[in-house]
Design an enzyme around this catalytic site. Structure first.
Site, PDB file in Angstrom:
ATOM      1  N   ASP A  20      75.749   8.482 -10.563  1.00  0.00           N
ATOM      2  CA  ASP A  20      75.035   9.430 -11.429  1.00  0.00           C
ATOM      3  C   ASP A  20      73.719   8.824 -11.919  1.00  0.00           C
ATOM      4  O   ASP A  20      73.635   7.610 -12.136  1.00  0.00           O
ATOM      5  CB  ASP A  20      75.930   9.790 -12.618  1.00  0.00           C
ATOM      6  CG  ASP A  20      75.476  11.064 -13.311  1.00  0.00           C
ATOM      7  OD1 ASP A  20      74.618  11.775 -12.756  1.00  0.00           O
ATOM      8  OD2 ASP A  20      75.982  11.344 -14.408  1.00  0.00           O
ATOM      9  N   HIS A  78      66.906  11.235  -5.620  1.00  0.00           N
ATOM     10  CA  HIS A  78      67.990  11.271  -4.631  1.00  0.00           C
ATOM     11  C   HIS A  78      67.665  10.344  -3.451  1.00  0.00           C
ATOM     12  O   HIS A  78      68.568   9.701  -2.892  1.00  0.00           O
ATOM     13  CB  HIS A  78      68.232  12.704  -4.150  1.00  0.00           C
ATOM     14  CG  HIS A  78      68.791  13.595  -5.231  1.00  0.00           C
ATOM     15  ND1 HIS A  78      69.820  13.209  -6.058  1.00  0.00           N
ATOM     16  CD2 HIS A  78      68.451  14.859  -5.628  1.00  0.00           C
ATOM     17  CE1 HIS A  78      70.101  14.185  -6.905  1.00  0.00           C
ATOM     18  NE2 HIS A  78      69.278  15.191  -6.673  1.00  0.00           N
ATOM     19  N   LEU A 100      84.542  -2.692   6.646  1.00  0.00           N
ATOM     20  CA  LEU A 100      84.527  -1.732   5.532  1.00  0.00           C
ATOM     21  C   LEU A 100      84.638  -0.288   6.048  1.00  0.00           C
ATOM     22  O   LEU A 100      84.021   0.047   7.061  1.00  0.00           O
ATOM     23  CB  LEU A 100      83.197  -1.883   4.769  1.00  0.00           C
ATOM     24  CG  LEU A 100      82.916  -0.844   3.680  1.00  0.00           C
ATOM     25  CD1 LEU A 100      83.771  -1.118   2.443  1.00  0.00           C
ATOM     26  CD2 LEU A 100      81.440  -0.834   3.293  1.00  0.00           C
TER      27      LEU A 100
HETATM   28  C1  FPP Z   1      73.865  12.496  -9.402  1.00  0.00           C
HETATM   29  O1  FPP Z   1      72.554  12.366  -9.845  1.00  0.00           O
HETATM   30  C2  FPP Z   1      74.001  12.346  -7.991  1.00  0.00           C
HETATM   31  C3  FPP Z   1      74.344  13.329  -7.107  1.00  0.00           C
HETATM   32  C4  FPP Z   1      74.368  14.765  -7.371  1.00  0.00           C
HETATM   33  C5  FPP Z   1      74.809  13.029  -5.796  1.00  0.00           C
HETATM   34  C6  FPP Z   1      74.624  11.645  -5.308  1.00  0.00           C
HETATM   35  C7  FPP Z   1      73.611  11.633  -4.250  1.00  0.00           C
HETATM   36  C8  FPP Z   1      72.988  10.520  -3.819  1.00  0.00           C
HETATM   37  C9  FPP Z   1      73.309   9.162  -4.318  1.00  0.00           C
HETATM   38  C10 FPP Z   1      71.909  10.597  -2.823  1.00  0.00           C
HETATM   39  C11 FPP Z   1      72.318  11.024  -1.481  1.00  0.00           C
HETATM   40  C12 FPP Z   1      73.582  10.435  -0.997  1.00  0.00           C
HETATM   41  C13 FPP Z   1      73.765   9.996   0.251  1.00  0.00           C
HETATM   42  C14 FPP Z   1      75.084   9.506   0.658  1.00  0.00           C
HETATM   43  C15 FPP Z   1      72.699   9.959   1.215  1.00  0.00           C
HETATM   44  P1  FPP Z   1      72.019  13.518 -10.782  1.00  0.00           P
HETATM   45  O2  FPP Z   1      71.108  14.342  -9.971  1.00  0.00           O
HETATM   46  O3  FPP Z   1      73.163  14.258 -11.411  1.00  0.00           O
HETATM   47  O4  FPP Z   1      71.260  12.669 -11.862  1.00  0.00           O
HETATM   48  P2  FPP Z   1      70.995  13.086 -13.382  1.00  0.00           P
HETATM   49  O5  FPP Z   1      72.345  13.124 -14.069  1.00  0.00           O
HETATM   50  O6  FPP Z   1      70.133  11.985 -13.880  1.00  0.00           O
HETATM   51  O7  FPP Z   1      70.305  14.419 -13.350  1.00  0.00           O
END
Ligand code: FPP
Length: 227
Positions: A13, A30, A124
């Protein structure tokens, strides 16, 4: 009881806030998040961790603006294409949990290609949770068992979860400061050690990750029993 850490789950997150802090679009966050996935995966592979399950897209993430959802889909497709050489060089197997049926043919195809190309790897296992939510997973398991005439047991339900072929989750880490599981591995978290850090996912350093692993190694795990 001290146990080795075989299986780590991560709620990644904080990508959006990471981008906002820099005056950038959420999509940049992202992208930085995807680069962190690569770095942590490589580290876990080097450290001999057996399973790394990453919450990449939840059943609730469809509620985000359509543009962000479509960006994430394209990013994941690109990530899987780019990651194949890393998976091959490091003997990493690729797996998923979640209901893939709603994804685009392009993403589904890339997932299938990556699984197929890495299925014989013995290092892994990186598991991406994609359109994953624990409640959906448990409902799908129960539906699969509907015709079963015997009373349900813990073992029977576990055999029908998406994680049935994986070892138990030893620890769940959540970055980004919130103290909740947000529908991630709820059943599997029954005896997992939980770690919450305010660090935003793209900022998580290998030093901090190592220190979380050290804290895990010091924890006494009783699984409901006595020492
Ligand atoms: C939360 O950040 C993250 C996600 C919704 C998904 C996780 C995605 C990634 C780590 C990138 C792509 C993944 C791969 C495997 C290529 P948020 O957008 O909720 O952050 P915030 O809480 O700060 O708004």
């Amino acid at each position: 009881m001290k146990t080795a850490c075989k299986h780590i789950g991560i709620i990644m997150d904080g990508n959006g806030r990471w981008a906002k802090e820099r005056g950038q679009k959420r999509s940049h966050g992202h992208e930085a998040g995807a680069a962190k996935v690569r770095e942590i995966t490589q580290f876990c592979s080097d450290r001999g961790i057996e399973y790394l399950t990453l919450y990449a897209f939840s059943t609730e993430n469809w509620k985000r603006p359509a543009l962000e959802v479509s960006f994430l889909m394209k990013l994941m497709t690109k990530y899987l294409k780019n990651e194949l050489p890393l998976f091959i060089a490091n003997n990493i197997r690729f797996e998923t949990i979640g209901d893939l049926s709603l994804f685009s043919p392009a993403l589904k195809k890339q997932i299938a290609i990556t699984k197929e190309a890495t299925s014989h790897h013995t290092g892994l296992t990186q598991v991406l949770a994609l359109n994953y939510g624990s409640r959906d997973e448990i409902v799908r398991a129960c539906n699969a068992l509907r015709e079963h005439n015997e009373p349900l047991t813990v073992e029977l339900i576990e055999q029908h979860l998406d994680t049935s072929s994986f070892p138990p989750v030893d620890m769940i880490i959540r970055t980004g400061g919130d103290i909740r599981l947000s529908n991630f591995l709820l059943w599997q978290a029954a005896y997992a050690e939980l770690f919450f850090t305010p660090t935003l996912w793209p900022d998580l350093s290998i030093d901090e990750f190592e220190s979380i692993l050290k804290t895990f190694a010091q924890r006494e795990r009783r699984f409901g029993g006595l020492n």
